[in-house]
Design a protein around this motif. Structure first.
Motif, short mmCIF file in Angstrom:
data_model
loop_
_atom_site.label_atom_id
_atom_site.label_comp_id
_atom_site.label_asym_id
_atom_site.label_seq_id
_atom_site.Cartn_x
_atom_site.Cartn_y
_atom_site.Cartn_z
N UNK A 1 0.83 -1.20 0.00
CA UNK A 1 0.00 0.00 0.00
C UNK A 1 0.87 1.26 0.00
N UNK A 2 1.97 1.22 0.74
CA UNK A 2 2.87 2.38 0.77
C UNK A 2 3.52 2.60 -0.58
N UNK A 3 3.95 1.52 -1.24
CA UNK A 3 4.61 1.65 -2.54
C UNK A 3 3.65 2.18 -3.60
N UNK A 4 2.38 1.79 -3.53
CA UNK A 4 1.40 2.30 -4.49
C UNK A 4 1.19 3.80 -4.31
N UNK A 5 1.25 4.27 -3.06
CA UNK A 5 1.15 5.71 -2.82
C UNK A 5 2.36 6.45 -3.39
N UNK A 6 3.56 5.87 -3.25
CA UNK A 6 4.76 6.47 -3.82
C UNK A 6 4.67 6.51 -5.34
N UNK A 7 4.13 5.45 -5.93
CA UNK A 7 3.98 5.40 -7.39
C UNK A 7 3.05 6.50 -7.89
N UNK A 8 2.00 6.77 -7.13
CA UNK A 8 1.07 7.83 -7.53
C UNK A 8 1.69 9.20 -7.38
N UNK A 9 2.35 9.44 -6.24
CA UNK A 9 2.89 10.78 -5.98
C UNK A 9 4.10 11.10 -6.85
#
Length: 458
Positions: free
Chosen positions: A340-348
């Motif tokens: 979940x954290x990596x998906x947020x980094x991918x979006x930002x």
């Protein structure tokens, strides 16, 4: 008659209390106190603590010495006859050590130890104690596995006092207890498998092993959460804690070291369950890289570090448009919270939105990846599935991703690249700090500092 007393013992840390309470004051865990019955004390009777038990009293060394005068000569080790087993142990079995082997039912704990004991019995004195099976059941398994059984001493017993009396007469070099949850002491009133019985039985057996320089191998059960059953203090008593993982539907078993006073932790050994028992897999990367001929989006090979060696495994990602208000995040073999954290980094920092997608992630072969070097490979596999474009088969990736989108270096980067080159990979995307000055022959190494750089390198 003397009145039977009881105490409440924490299953996590082993702390004792006179009455029940919701939270353990020592480890701060909730609802972990269980009641155990204490036998009434008798004049002249041995107490349940290992230091006071008759025949095993006293510390390991009563003489006070200066640390500078301690002998530094390496303790000789006994080979378990399995190279993968020896790797996880740190080089072999150490005389006087206590090793706890845990795993799910059917994982192959008894099979592995029976194979080890039967082969070691050809050159060493081995004493195998079974508390769960009869001698005929063990003999039938040994016959089915085609093991050499001559010289292997067997005993079907659950009384620790009887086992130690026989062990003092036989004087074995290796003592196998299958399992510690079936052992019991006469002085402890609780049933076998209880907190008090498991703790005290393990303490007495461990002290015997230390004083007689016997290798003690204990089989332990696991709970539904995958942790070793019994009090947490059990893991503090022993020298090495190993976990045999792998479901009944999987052909392969992984042996991972969780604690080891004589070697590296998180060391990984791979075995294959065959008709004649467990067979070690000396090149695990080869079996985890058996990919299909057709290229598919979301598939990528990463290099993880397990103990003292690199391991190449395939990670697969599948993204599908979600029909739910809260899209699913499923990770098998990886930490779902980190996904979940990596998906947020991918979006930002990558500009790719996955908030309306169900994300499914799987590490092929049933391997559990515990380190952060898989971050970059996970994100690139997610991008590949989201875009519907397959990645090159000769590409390998590793690197840790930070919250600001930076690609951080990981330990043993050079060894990972060399291992990938040995298996025929010709291109690698790695953290810039891990990029070697001179890449292996035939391999192109691309060093990246930001997530945007890695996406551009694809």
């Amino acid at each position: 008659m003397a009145k039977t007393k009881s105490a409440f013992v924490c299953t996590e840390c082993g702390a004792e209390y006179r009455k029940w309470q919701g939270q353990c004051s020592s480890c701060q865990e909730w609802n972990t106190l269980s009641e155990v019955r204490l036998a009434p004390s008798r004049p002249g009777a041995a107490t349940a603590t290992p230091a006071g038990r008759a025949g095993y009293a006293g510390a390991l060394s009563r003489e006070v010495v200066d640390l500078a005068n301690v002998d530094l000569s390496e303790v000789p080790r006994l080979s378990s006859t399995f190279e993968e087993f020896d790797r996880v142990l740190g080089g072999g079995l150490v005389p006087g050590s206590a090793v706890l082997l845990g795993g799910n039912p059917g994982a192959g704990k008894s099979t592995l130890l029976l194979q080890t004991a039967a082969k070691l019995a050809q050159a060493h004195r081995v004493f195998y104690v079974t508390g769960e099976e009869s001698l005929s059941q063990v003999a039938m398994r040994a016959h089915r596995l085609q093991l050499p059984v001559a010289g292997l001493k067997m005993l079907a017993e659950t009384s620790v006092e009887t086992i130690l009396a026989v062990a003092e007469r036989e004087r074995p070099e290796i003592l196998v207890i299958d399992s510690i949850q079936t052992m019991q002491l006469e002085d402890i009133a609780s049933a076998p498998g209880g907190v008090a019985q498991v703790r005290e039985s393990a303490a007495v057996l461990t002290r015997f092993a230390k004083q007689s320089h016997t290798v003690l191998l204990l089989v332990g059960h696991v709970t539904k959460d995958g942790t070793l059953a019994g009090p947490k203090v059990l893991e503090h008593m022993i020298d090495a804690s190993l976990l045999l993982e792998g479901g009944a539907d999987s052909r392969f078993r992984t042996l991972r070291g969780q604690k080891n006073r004589f070697g590296a932790v998180n060391e990984l050994g791979v075995f294959a369950m065959l008709e004649h028992g467990l067979k070690e897999v000396k090149n695990p990367s080869a079996i985890f890289l058996s990919r299909s001929e057709a290229l598919a989006p979301g598939s990528l090979v990463m290099v993880v570090w397990e103990g003292t060696r690199p391991l190449l495994v395939e990670v697969q990602a599948l993204l599908d448009e979600s029909a739910l208000g809260n899209p699913r995040r499923v990770a098998v073999g990886l930490d779902p919270n980190r996904l979940a954290m990596l998906l947020a980094v991918l979006h930002r920092h990558g500009g790719l939105f996955t908030g309306d997608q169900d994300v499914f992630l799987n590490v092929v072969g049933g391997v559990k990846v515990l380190e952060t070097s898989a971050d970059l490979a996970v994100l690139l596999a997610v991008v590949s599935s989201l875009q519907g474009r397959a990645l090159p088969r000769e590409l390998v990736v590793f690197g840790e991703v930070g919250l600001s989108g930076e690609i951080r270096p990981v330990p043993s980067g050079q060894e990972r690249i060399v291992e990938a080159a040995k298996h025929g990979f010709t291109r690698a995307i790695v953290p810039r700090a891990n990029a070697p000055k001179r890449a292996p022959e035939g391999m192109e190494v691309v060093g990246v500092e930001k997530l945007a750089d890695a996406l551009e390198a694809l």
